[in-house]
Enzyme design. Structure first.
Site, PDB file in Angstrom:
ATOM      1  N   GLY A 126       0.830  -1.202   0.000  1.00  0.00           N
ATOM      2  CA  GLY A 126       0.000   0.000   0.000  1.00  0.00           C
ATOM      3  C   GLY A 126       0.856   1.241   0.000  1.00  0.00           C
ATOM      4  N   GLN A 171       3.028   9.998   1.286  1.00  0.00           N
ATOM      5  CA  GLN A 171       4.297   9.277   1.472  1.00  0.00           C
ATOM      6  C   GLN A 171       5.295   9.573   0.354  1.00  0.00           C
ATOM      7  OE1 GLN A 171       2.393   5.203   2.261  1.00  0.00           O
ATOM      8  NE2 GLN A 171       4.226   5.181   3.537  1.00  0.00           N
ATOM      9  N   CYS A 228       5.459  -0.082   7.763  1.00  0.00           N
ATOM     10  CA  CYS A 228       5.141   1.095   6.956  1.00  0.00           C
ATOM     11  C   CYS A 228       6.366   1.473   6.136  1.00  0.00           C
ATOM     12  CB  CYS A 228       4.750   2.250   7.885  1.00  0.00           C
ATOM     13  SG  CYS A 228       4.382   3.772   7.006  1.00  0.00           S
ATOM     14  N   LEU A 229       6.160   1.798   4.851  1.00  0.00           N
ATOM     15  CA  LEU A 229       7.291   2.164   3.996  1.00  0.00           C
ATOM     16  C   LEU A 229       7.974   3.441   4.486  1.00  0.00           C
ATOM     17  CD1 LEU A 229       5.823   1.428   0.441  1.00  0.00           C
ATOM     18  CD2 LEU A 229       7.443   0.033   1.750  1.00  0.00           C
ATOM     19  N   HIS A 286      -4.739   1.492   7.499  1.00  0.00           N
ATOM     20  CA  HIS A 286      -3.387   2.069   7.547  1.00  0.00           C
ATOM     21  C   HIS A 286      -3.240   3.206   6.529  1.00  0.00           C
ATOM     22  CE1 HIS A 286       1.135   1.530   8.008  1.00  0.00           C
ATOM     23  NE2 HIS A 286       1.061   2.241   6.901  1.00  0.00           N
ATOM     24  N   GLU A 287      -3.719   2.967   5.297  1.00  0.00           N
ATOM     25  CA  GLU A 287      -3.540   3.973   4.241  1.00  0.00           C
ATOM     26  C   GLU A 287      -4.469   5.175   4.427  1.00  0.00           C
ATOM     27  OE1 GLU A 287      -0.889   3.701   2.597  1.00  0.00           O
ATOM     28  OE2 GLU A 287      -0.524   1.583   3.008  1.00  0.00           O
ATOM     29  N   HIS A 309      -2.949   7.389   6.945  1.00  0.00           N
ATOM     30  CA  HIS A 309      -1.909   8.241   6.345  1.00  0.00           C
ATOM     31  C   HIS A 309      -2.519   9.537   5.827  1.00  0.00           C
ATOM     32  CE1 HIS A 309       2.006   6.389   6.325  1.00  0.00           C
ATOM     33  NE2 HIS A 309       1.571   5.241   5.827  1.00  0.00           N
TER      34      HIS A 309
HETATM   35 ZN   LIG Z   1       2.424   3.393   5.935  1.00  0.00          ZN
END
Ligand SMILES: [Zn+2]
Length: 171
Positions: free
Chosen positions: A46, A51, A93-94, A135-136, A139
């Site tokens: 995702g 991000q 998380c990236l 999660h997204e 963000h």
């Molecule tokens: Zn994330």
């Protein structure tokens, strides 16, 4: 298409609620294509637009990371509108690379969004899909999974990140 740099924890753009998208234009389509490539290159399941430093209400999920067709969901102005049950699994998380923590999330979630063709959609997700949806969309609201941690777990993670930042390994 281009792989975009992913911003990390500590960057202000991750903390600002993103702006709703009012027009699906060429610039947005290009951003979507670049984000797909960025997510697959990471690799991740995702990615939210902030991000990659763009404060717009756009996110994508592909639990197969590009391996199976039909699993890529491009979500414009997404909202989680219903949740059921509870799960606690490890989450990463990236923007917080190399860390995972157990985070409590709904077991099922219903996402309402517009796809890249302008069609309004609703989708139920369960397990990892529900987790990714939450999660997204978090963000896009300026929230990170560390915000769901409490006490020792949260302190430990933030201390490790601070240490990396001090040694110049968190840029
Ligand atoms: Zn994330």
């Amino acid at each position: 298409m281009a792989v975009l740099p992913i911003v990390k924890y500590g960057s202000e753009v991750l903390r600002k609620p993103t702006e709703r998208i009012t027009e699906i234009d060429e610039a947005l389509q290009k951003l979507i294509d670049d984000m797909i490539e960025t997510m697959y290159a990471a690799p991740g399941v995702g990615l939210a637009a902030n991000q990659v430093g763009i404060s717009r209400r756009l996110m994508m999920i592909d639990l197969s990371v590009g391996k199976r067709s039909g699993e890529l969901h491009i979500c414009i102005n997404p909202e989680v509108v219903e949740v059921e049950g509870i799960q606690a699994e490890d989450e990463g998380c990236l923007s917080i690379p190399d860390f995972t923590e157990s985070v409590q999330r709904p077991l099922r979630a219903k996402l309402r969004y517009t796809d890249r063709n302008g069609t309004e959609r609703e989708m139920w997700g369960e397990g990892l899909m529900a987790r990714a949806m939450c999660h997204e969309t978090d963000h896009l609201n300026g929230t990170l999974y560390v915000d769901h941690l409490r006490g020792f777990k949260r302190d430990r993670l933030l201390k490790k990140i601070q240490k990396l930042a001090k040694s110049g390994m968190w840029v």
